[in-house]
Design an enzyme around this catalytic site. Structure first.
Site, PDB file in Angstrom:
ATOM      1  N   LYS A 100       2.514   6.198   1.815  1.00  0.00           N
ATOM      2  CA  LYS A 100       1.910   5.038   2.478  1.00  0.00           C
ATOM      3  C   LYS A 100       0.399   5.265   2.476  1.00  0.00           C
ATOM      4  CE  LYS A 100       2.891   2.583   6.801  1.00  0.00           C
ATOM      5  NZ  LYS A 100       3.894   2.548   7.889  1.00  0.00           N
ATOM      6  N   ARG A 118       6.263  10.229   3.353  1.00  0.00           N
ATOM      7  CA  ARG A 118       7.352   9.927   4.280  1.00  0.00           C
ATOM      8  C   ARG A 118       8.682  10.122   3.580  1.00  0.00           C
ATOM      9  NH1 ARG A 118       7.103   3.975   6.857  1.00  0.00           N
ATOM     10  NH2 ARG A 118       8.000   3.140   4.958  1.00  0.00           N
ATOM     11  N   ARG A 126       0.846  -1.210   0.000  1.00  0.00           N
ATOM     12  CA  ARG A 126       0.000   0.000   0.000  1.00  0.00           C
ATOM     13  C   ARG A 126       0.873   1.248   0.000  1.00  0.00           C
ATOM     14  NH1 ARG A 126      -2.056   0.883   6.198  1.00  0.00           N
ATOM     15  NH2 ARG A 126      -0.258  -0.019   7.236  1.00  0.00           N
ATOM     16  N   GLY A 142      -4.808  -1.845   0.346  1.00  0.00           N
ATOM     17  CA  GLY A 142      -3.895  -0.805  -0.129  1.00  0.00           C
ATOM     18  C   GLY A 142      -4.073   0.542   0.541  1.00  0.00           C
ATOM     19  N   ASP A 195      11.571  -7.149   7.396  1.00  0.00           N
ATOM     20  CA  ASP A 195      11.120  -6.169   6.406  1.00  0.00           C
ATOM     21  C   ASP A 195      10.947  -4.786   7.036  1.00  0.00           C
ATOM     22  OD1 ASP A 195       9.010  -7.866   7.606  1.00  0.00           O
ATOM     23  OD2 ASP A 195       7.650  -6.399   6.734  1.00  0.00           O
ATOM     24  N   ASN A 196      11.000  -4.716   8.349  1.00  0.00           N
ATOM     25  CA  ASN A 196      10.863  -3.427   9.029  1.00  0.00           C
ATOM     26  C   ASN A 196      12.186  -2.984   9.642  1.00  0.00           C
ATOM     27  OD1 ASN A 196       8.160  -3.306   8.379  1.00  0.00           O
ATOM     28  ND2 ASN A 196       7.488  -4.232  10.293  1.00  0.00           N
TER      29      ASN A 196
HETATM   30  P1  AMP Z   1       3.705  -3.880   8.126  1.00  0.00           P
HETATM   31  O1  AMP Z   1       3.591  -4.954   9.156  1.00  0.00           O
HETATM   32  O2  AMP Z   1       2.739  -2.747   8.289  1.00  0.00           O
HETATM   33  O3  AMP Z   1       5.121  -3.397   7.979  1.00  0.00           O
HETATM   34  O4  AMP Z   1       3.266  -4.536   6.740  1.00  0.00           O
HETATM   35  C1  AMP Z   1       3.681  -5.804   6.314  1.00  0.00           C
HETATM   36  C2  AMP Z   1       3.330  -6.013   4.867  1.00  0.00           C
HETATM   37  O5  AMP Z   1       1.919  -5.933   4.668  1.00  0.00           O
HETATM   38  C3  AMP Z   1       3.942  -5.017   3.919  1.00  0.00           C
HETATM   39  O6  AMP Z   1       4.283  -5.727   2.762  1.00  0.00           O
HETATM   40  C4  AMP Z   1       2.806  -4.045   3.660  1.00  0.00           C
HETATM   41  O7  AMP Z   1       2.935  -3.382   2.430  1.00  0.00           O
HETATM   42  C5  AMP Z   1       1.597  -4.960   3.680  1.00  0.00           C
HETATM   43  N1  AMP Z   1       0.347  -4.262   4.068  1.00  0.00           N
HETATM   44  C6  AMP Z   1       0.001  -3.824   5.303  1.00  0.00           C
HETATM   45  N2  AMP Z   1      -1.228  -3.266   5.287  1.00  0.00           N
HETATM   46  C7  AMP Z   1      -1.677  -3.346   4.016  1.00  0.00           C
HETATM   47  C8  AMP Z   1      -2.892  -2.958   3.338  1.00  0.00           C
HETATM   48  N3  AMP Z   1      -3.894  -2.364   3.985  1.00  0.00           N
HETATM   49  N4  AMP Z   1      -2.985  -3.226   2.016  1.00  0.00           N
HETATM   50  C9  AMP Z   1      -1.982  -3.821   1.351  1.00  0.00           C
HETATM   51  N5  AMP Z   1      -0.834  -4.220   1.926  1.00  0.00           N
HETATM   52  C10 AMP Z   1      -0.668  -3.988   3.229  1.00  0.00           C
HETATM   53 MG    MG Z   2       6.551  -2.737   7.104  1.00  0.00          MG
END
Ligand code: AMP
Ligand code: MG
Length: 487
Positions: free
Chosen positions: A115, A178, A95, A128, A254-255
């Protein structure tokens, strides 16, 4: 997509050009009525962007990817990642979009990233989208982190999309703009490694070295140098988090950035009462990313980076493993050194006291804070007064101060420096109850509490009259705080 840039904004497309295998050209979702909710004017100036352009009619379009400067090539970046220990080969910007790179007035290149800008090929089941609350939350926490002196992604603006996002309830949608020194993650290297294309992995490593650690480019073993530099940067970053009482909450690979910046403010929080087991994320049932586990989690993630880099470390994979193991072995010492020097400053001790004595005193103090459930930030801030002969504000934080009195007697003879303490112990952090209050008001359309909170936490060391409620601890009835991921 309309292409008519505001005169002063230009973006590059270096990542998109150099590493096309690691991203997908993509457009932000079209918005009918984007409205600027909050703009970081100071950051705009640092980027060489005139804030009045961003406040003008095209600003919200630019800040949501609805107007793209000529030559820019927005992409969704691909990455993999270990989430809570489990490997996902394809995460990526589900997203989010990298709009492009911008050169700040300091000459440094930075990513401009969105984002909540709509579904991408990496969205999997997600919509997304992002809601106003979590995007403003990242805005507040990242700007507070920056003001506290810890490396972090920054927040340029939050723009309301004018459309609803469906979560447990219907919420107003938003896009966060960001800025980061890059969005290269440990997971980016895992993704490149998984392709089996060592040439691609090498190009990614060269890109990372050029952007973040140019000093290792000329070394005999630049990729070992890269790994060591990331280990040092992350050891230092996590020590900073520990020293300010920050719990990231979702330290998946990934973070975790290659630059050593804090990234992806999801279920994170600053501690109120000191608690090594503090967990705020509703999904972290096992406490994997609890406060006290963060150095371990960082080291684990760095081992995943080392694995991804193995083909570049040595032709002989056994030797490559030995090199990686040795580099990773440096993490604990680097972390200890960063934490110890920061902890020493927190209790106002300078060179005349040895590091071992200082760390011992801090650890004794932390044990008392834990046993008596004392507010971490308030206690350290009040220590400067104790150093200047007024121990009452600190003593009052303990129900029974007898043991703390004993600690004061061991500490005061070291002649702590009150001024030094006030430079490193913040008066204002984004306290959970204040963040929630500001977000609830903002979601209802009133941004005043948010502006007041941002004002307090972006000058965290400067105690100001009228801001007493921002320095106070959590109300008794605030209860166990929880935050939620993926919102
Ligand atoms: P995060 O834990 O927020 O760092 O996200 C982990 C993964 O989930 C990343 O690949 C994000 O892009 C994806 N992601 C989180 N929320 C959404 C959303 N609402 N729609 C699409 N992808 C998402
Ligand atoms: Mg992330």
């Amino acid at each position: 997509m309309s292409v008519s840039p505001p005169a002063t904004v230009t973006l590059g497309s270096r990542f998109a050009r150099e590493l096309p295998e690691l991203c997908t050209p993509w457009e932000a979702q079209k918005l009918r009525d984007p409205r600027l909710l909050v703009l970081n004017e100071r950051l705009a100036h640092e980027l060489g962007v005139d804030p009045s352009v961003l406040r003008g009619p095209d600003g919200p379009l630019w800040l949501t990817g609805n107007l793209v400067p000529e030559g820019a090539a927005p992409v969704a970046q691909g990455y993999a990642g270990h989430q809570f220990g489990h490997y996902s080969p394809r995460l990526g910007d589900g997203r989010a979009l990298l709009l492009g790179e911008i050169t700040g007035v300091d000459g440094e290149l930075r990513d401009v990233h969105l984002k909540g800008s709509g579904r991408t090929p990496y969205a999997r089941g997600g919509d997304g989208l992002a809601a106003v609350g979590p995007m403003l939350r990242e805005y507040i926490l990242s700007e507070a982190m920056h003001a506290l002196g810890a490396p972090t992604t920054r927040s340029l603006a939050v723009v309301g999309t004018g459309s609803a996002v469906h979560r447990e309830t219907e919420l107003p949608g938003a896009v966060l703009a960001r800025v980061a020194s890059s969005h290269l993650r440990v997971g980016t290297f895992q993704y490149a490694r998984a392709t089996g294309d060592d040439g691609l992995l090498r190009r990614l490593a060269d890109h990372a070295i050029d952007r973040h650690y140019p000093e290792v480019a000329g070394a005999e073993h630049p990729y070992v140098g890269l790994l060591e530099a990331v280990i040092t940067a992350q050891a230092s970053l996590v020590a900073r988090w520990m020293l300010v009482g920050f719990v990231h909450g979702v330290m998946n690979t990934d973070n975790m950035t290659i630059s050593g910046e804090t990234i992806d403010y999801g279920p994170c929080a600053f501690m109120d009462a000191y608690n090594p087991g503090a967990v705020y994320s509703s999904i972290d049932q096992g406490g994997r990313y609890a406060y006290a586990n963060q150095p371990l989690a960082a080291r684990w993630n760095l081992a995943r980076l080392a694995e991804a880099l193995l083909p570049l470390l040595h032709e002989d994979q056994e030797q490559a493993v030995a090199i990686a193991t040795e580099a990773l072995g440096g993490f604990d010492d680097e972390y200890d050194a960063a934490w110890s020097s920061g902890a020493k400053a927190k209790i106002g001790l300078r060179d005349h006291v040895d590091g071992h004595t200082a760390s011992g005193l801090v650890k004794e103090l932390l044990a008392l804070l834990e046993a008596h459930e004392v507010d971490y930030t308030q206690l350290f801030r009040s220590l400067s007064r104790a150093a200047s002969g007024a121990p009452e504000p600190a003593r009052e934080l303990f129900g029974d101060p007898a043991e703390f009195d004993g600690w004061l007697e061991r500490w005061l003879p070291h002649r702590p420096d009150a001024a030094l303490m006030n430079q490193v112990n913040p008066a204002y952090i984004p306290r959970n109850h204040l963040v929630e209050e500001a977000l609830a008001s903002a979601t209802d359309g009133d941004l005043e509490p948010l502006h007041r909170l941002v004002d307090a936490v972006t000058r965290p060391y400067e105690e100001r009259t009228g801001l007493e409620r921002y320095a106070a601890g959590a109300p008794e009835d605030f209860g166990a705080y929880q935050t939620f991921c993926g919102t």
